[in-house]
Design a protein around this motif. Structure first.
Motif, PDB file in Angstrom:
ATOM      1  N   TYR A   1      16.936   9.817 -14.850  1.00 33.97           N
ATOM      2  CA  TYR A   1      16.051   9.612 -13.707  1.00 33.97           C
ATOM      3  C   TYR A   1      16.877   9.157 -12.510  1.00 33.97           C
ATOM      4  O   TYR A   1      17.884   8.458 -12.674  1.00 33.97           O
ATOM      5  N   VAL A   2      16.460   9.533 -11.322  1.00 32.24           N
ATOM      6  CA  VAL A   2      17.138   9.134 -10.094  1.00 32.24           C
ATOM      7  C   VAL A   2      16.221   8.206  -9.303  1.00 32.24           C
ATOM      8  O   VAL A   2      15.083   8.578  -8.966  1.00 32.24           O
ATOM      9  N   TYR A   3      16.741   7.012  -9.021  1.00 31.46           N
ATOM     10  CA  TYR A   3      15.946   6.017  -8.277  1.00 31.46           C
ATOM     11  C   TYR A   3      15.626   6.528  -6.884  1.00 31.46           C
ATOM     12  O   TYR A   3      16.474   7.079  -6.178  1.00 31.46           O
ATOM     13  N   ARG A   4      14.369   6.302  -6.486  1.00 30.34           N
ATOM     14  CA  ARG A   4      13.896   6.800  -5.192  1.00 30.34           C
ATOM     15  C   ARG A   4      13.606   5.669  -4.203  1.00 30.34           C
ATOM     16  O   ARG A   4      14.127   5.645  -3.100  1.00 30.34           O
ATOM     17  N   ASN A   5      12.754   4.712  -4.576  1.00 32.79           N
ATOM     18  CA  ASN A   5      12.384   3.663  -3.626  1.00 32.79           C
ATOM     19  C   ASN A   5      11.742   2.487  -4.344  1.00 32.79           C
ATOM     20  O   ASN A   5      11.392   2.568  -5.524  1.00 32.79           O
ATOM     21  N   THR A   6      11.581   1.392  -3.589  1.00 34.44           N
ATOM     22  CA  THR A   6      10.962   0.162  -4.101  1.00 34.44           C
ATOM     23  C   THR A   6       9.760  -0.187  -3.236  1.00 34.44           C
ATOM     24  O   THR A   6       9.744   0.071  -2.031  1.00 34.44           O
ATOM     25  N   GLN A   7       8.774  -0.800  -3.879  1.00 34.81           N
ATOM     26  CA  GLN A   7       7.552  -1.202  -3.189  1.00 34.81           C
ATOM     27  C   GLN A   7       7.181  -2.611  -3.639  1.00 34.81           C
ATOM     28  O   GLN A   7       7.312  -2.946  -4.818  1.00 34.81           O
ATOM     29  N   ILE A   8       6.727  -3.441  -2.718  1.00 31.01           N
ATOM     30  CA  ILE A   8       6.227  -4.783  -3.041  1.00 31.01           C
ATOM     31  C   ILE A   8       4.703  -4.751  -2.912  1.00 31.01           C
ATOM     32  O   ILE A   8       4.161  -4.352  -1.881  1.00 31.01           O
ATOM     33  N   VAL A   9       4.009  -5.176  -3.989  1.00 27.76           N
ATOM     34  CA  VAL A   9       2.553  -5.138  -3.988  1.00 27.76           C
ATOM     35  C   VAL A   9       2.004  -6.449  -4.536  1.00 27.76           C
ATOM     36  O   VAL A   9       2.736  -7.258  -5.105  1.00 27.76           O
ATOM     37  N   LEU A  10       0.708  -6.636  -4.388  1.00 28.63           N
ATOM     38  CA  LEU A  10       0.043  -7.783  -4.994  1.00 28.63           C
ATOM     39  C   LEU A  10      -0.204  -7.518  -6.481  1.00 28.63           C
ATOM     40  O   LEU A  10      -0.252  -6.364  -6.915  1.00 28.63           O
ATOM     41  N   PRO A  11      -0.374  -8.575  -7.281  1.00 24.86           N
ATOM     42  CA  PRO A  11      -0.515  -8.404  -8.737  1.00 24.86           C
ATOM     43  C   PRO A  11      -1.686  -7.531  -9.171  1.00 24.86           C
ATOM     44  O   PRO A  11      -1.664  -6.970 -10.270  1.00 24.86           O
ATOM     45  N   ASP A  12      -2.707  -7.395  -8.335  1.00 25.90           N
ATOM     46  CA  ASP A  12      -3.873  -6.611  -8.743  1.00 25.90           C
ATOM     47  C   ASP A  12      -3.735  -5.117  -8.447  1.00 25.90           C
ATOM     48  O   ASP A  12      -4.657  -4.336  -8.706  1.00 25.90           O
ATOM     49  N   ARG A  13      -2.575  -4.689  -7.968  1.00 26.31           N
ATOM     50  CA  ARG A  13      -2.374  -3.281  -7.636  1.00 26.31           C
ATOM     51  C   ARG A  13      -2.002  -2.477  -8.886  1.00 26.31           C
ATOM     52  O   ARG A  13      -0.863  -2.042  -9.064  1.00 26.31           O
ATOM     53  N   THR A  14      -2.972  -2.263  -9.746  1.00 25.30           N
ATOM     54  CA  THR A  14      -2.714  -1.496 -10.970  1.00 25.30           C
ATOM     55  C   THR A  14      -2.576  -0.002 -10.706  1.00 25.30           C
ATOM     56  O   THR A  14      -2.207   0.760 -11.608  1.00 25.30           O
ATOM     57  N   ASP A  15      -2.864   0.425  -9.466  1.00 23.71           N
ATOM     58  CA  ASP A  15      -2.729   1.856  -9.166  1.00 23.71           C
ATOM     59  C   ASP A  15      -1.285   2.323  -9.191  1.00 23.71           C
ATOM     60  O   ASP A  15      -1.026   3.536  -9.207  1.00 23.71           O
ATOM     61  N   VAL A  16      -0.332   1.402  -9.240  1.00 29.57           N
ATOM     62  CA  VAL A  16       1.074   1.815  -9.360  1.00 29.57           C
ATOM     63  C   VAL A  16       1.349   2.426 -10.726  1.00 29.57           C
ATOM     64  O   VAL A  16       2.399   3.053 -10.935  1.00 29.57           O
ATOM     65  N   LEU A  17       0.410   2.255 -11.663  1.00 30.32           N
ATOM     66  CA  LEU A  17       0.564   2.815 -13.002  1.00 30.32           C
ATOM     67  C   LEU A  17      -0.117   4.174 -13.133  1.00 30.32           C
ATOM     68  O   LEU A  17      -0.058   4.794 -14.208  1.00 30.32           O
ATOM     69  N   ALA A  18      -0.754   4.667 -12.089  1.00 34.99           N
ATOM     70  CA  ALA A  18      -1.430   5.956 -12.127  1.00 34.99           C
ATOM     71  C   ALA A  18      -0.422   7.072 -12.367  1.00 34.99           C
ATOM     72  O   ALA A  18       0.777   6.925 -12.068  1.00 34.99           O
ATOM     73  N   PRO A  19      -0.855   8.226 -12.905  1.00 36.21           N
ATOM     74  CA  PRO A  19       0.071   9.351 -13.117  1.00 36.21           C
ATOM     75  C   PRO A  19       0.874   9.710 -11.875  1.00 36.21           C
ATOM     76  O   PRO A  19       2.059  10.048 -11.968  1.00 36.21           O
ATOM     77  N   VAL A  20       0.220   9.644 -10.720  1.00 37.22           N
ATOM     78  CA  VAL A  20       0.935   9.682  -9.434  1.00 37.22           C
ATOM     79  C   VAL A  20       0.773   8.286  -8.851  1.00 37.22           C
ATOM     80  O   VAL A  20      -0.312   7.928  -8.389  1.00 37.22           O
ATOM     81  N   PRO A  21       1.810   7.461  -8.897  1.00 42.02           N
ATOM     82  CA  PRO A  21       1.671   6.064  -8.500  1.00 42.02           C
ATOM     83  C   PRO A  21       1.009   5.894  -7.140  1.00 42.02           C
ATOM     84  O   PRO A  21       1.348   6.602  -6.186  1.00 42.02           O
ATOM     85  N   THR A  22       0.050   4.954  -7.084  1.00 44.72           N
ATOM     86  CA  THR A  22      -0.745   4.576  -5.910  1.00 44.72           C
ATOM     87  C   THR A  22      -1.729   5.657  -5.486  1.00 44.72           C
ATOM     88  O   THR A  22      -2.414   5.495  -4.479  1.00 44.72           O
ATOM     89  N   GLN A  23      -1.835   6.747  -6.251  1.00 35.90           N
ATOM     90  CA  GLN A  23      -2.767   7.816  -5.907  1.00 35.90           C
ATOM     91  C   GLN A  23      -3.614   8.199  -7.123  1.00 35.90           C
ATOM     92  O   GLN A  23      -3.480   9.297  -7.674  1.00 35.90           O
ATOM     93  N   PRO A  24      -4.492   7.313  -7.566  1.00 35.08           N
ATOM     94  CA  PRO A  24      -5.334   7.613  -8.734  1.00 35.08           C
ATOM     95  C   PRO A  24      -6.135   8.897  -8.533  1.00 35.08           C
ATOM     96  O   PRO A  24      -6.645   9.159  -7.445  1.00 35.08           O
ATOM     97  N   GLY A  25      -6.225   9.684  -9.592  1.00 32.61           N
ATOM     98  CA  GLY A  25      -7.001  10.915  -9.533  1.00 32.61           C
ATOM     99  C   GLY A  25      -6.217  12.135  -9.099  1.00 32.61           C
ATOM    100  O   GLY A  25      -6.693  13.260  -9.260  1.00 32.61           O
ATOM    101  N   VAL A  26      -5.003  11.944  -8.581  1.00 32.49           N
ATOM    102  CA  VAL A  26      -4.181  13.074  -8.155  1.00 32.49           C
ATOM    103  C   VAL A  26      -3.426  13.635  -9.357  1.00 32.49           C
ATOM    104  O   VAL A  26      -2.891  12.888 -10.178  1.00 32.49           O
ATOM    105  N   GLU A  27      -3.393  14.954  -9.484  1.00 33.73           N
ATOM    106  CA  GLU A  27      -2.717  15.607 -10.598  1.00 33.73           C
ATOM    107  C   GLU A  27      -1.200  15.495 -10.423  1.00 33.73           C
ATOM    108  O   GLU A  27      -0.661  15.908  -9.395  1.00 33.73           O
TER     109      GLU A  27
END
Length: 240
Positions: A161-187
């Motif tokens: 894997y090649v590192y791309r970027n870093t993001q700082i979020v609040l603890p309740d941001r579970t959307d970072v675990l979505a199949p497309v991180p931060t974009q729930p529902g996107v294929e």
């Protein structure tokens, strides 16, 4: 007299606090590192006699989708991979275990969010780890530089894997675990690796998220990528 007693109590409380901090920042790391080393040794022992460094590949070809094996989901507490991050040092070899419970994160280092994909899968392969205690497996997550490679080894081979970027979020941001991180529902179309840990280094008010995208896969029989070949050989020899 009362002032003297209060002073002694404050000194005692200070000593206890210092001992607790030392236990948190030093002894938990010692204990966790020993457990993680054992998990890595057991992982390599289970691989048997598969070659690890006979002919390391300098620039592994990017595999087509049908050539990338994907492990089935593992039972909670099962170590199924080893991760190498050269940016964190040439001795950084950590186990990857299913689950993100306290039992996993406090002892086995990197835990896999079971609701996310496995290595090589299209979508999001997401991991969590402590930053300062219990092995401090992601203590240096903030030092990653775009282009850094992160290698995940399973029973099938090596996922680069090649590192791309870093993001700082609040603890309740579970959307970072979505199949497309931060974009729930996107294929999803890419194979993403997500590393999550607490932020700042000595706090937990936020979460630091590091994203990487899969570049290639090569089988165990082909040997590891050149960048980690010596490291893999050393670890395998120690586990023999």
């Amino acid at each position: 007299m009362a002032a003297q007693v209060i002073g002694e109590l404050l000194i005692t409380a200070g000593v206890i606090l210092l001992l607790f901090v030392a236990w948190q920042l030093w002894w938990t790391n010692v204990q966790s590192n020993a457990i993680q080393d054992q998990a890595v040794e057991e992982f390599f022992a289970d691989l048997g006699e598969a070659p690890v460094a006979d002919d390391p590949v300098d620039e592994p070809p990017t595999s087509s989708p049908d050539q990338v094996p994907v492990l089935e989901a593992k039972a909670a507490g099962e170590t199924f991979a080893v991760i190498y991050i050269p940016r964190f040092g040439d001795s950084y070899t950590r186990p990857v275990t299913s689950g993100v419970t306290t039992a996993v994160l406090d002892n086995l280092g990197l835990g896999h969010y079971p609701e996310t994909g496995m290595p090589g899968a299209v979508g999001n392969f997401a991991l969590a780890g402590h930053r300062q205690t219990n092995g401090a497996v992601l203590d240096n997550i903030h030092t990653l530089v775009p282009g850094d490679r992160i290698y995940v080894q399973t029973q099938d081979g090596y996922y680069s894997y090649v590192y791309r970027n870093t993001q700082i979020v609040l603890p309740d941001r579970t959307d970072v675990l979505a199949p497309v991180p931060t974009q729930p529902g996107v294929e999803p179309e890419e194979r993403i690796l997500t590393l999550t840990s607490c932020n700042p280094r000595f706090g937990a008010q936020e979460r630091i998220i590091a994203y990487a995208v899969m570049e290639s896969f090569q089988s165990l029989e082909d040997g590891p990528p050149e960048e980690i070949a010596a490291q893999v050989a050393e670890v395998a020899e120690g586990a023999a």
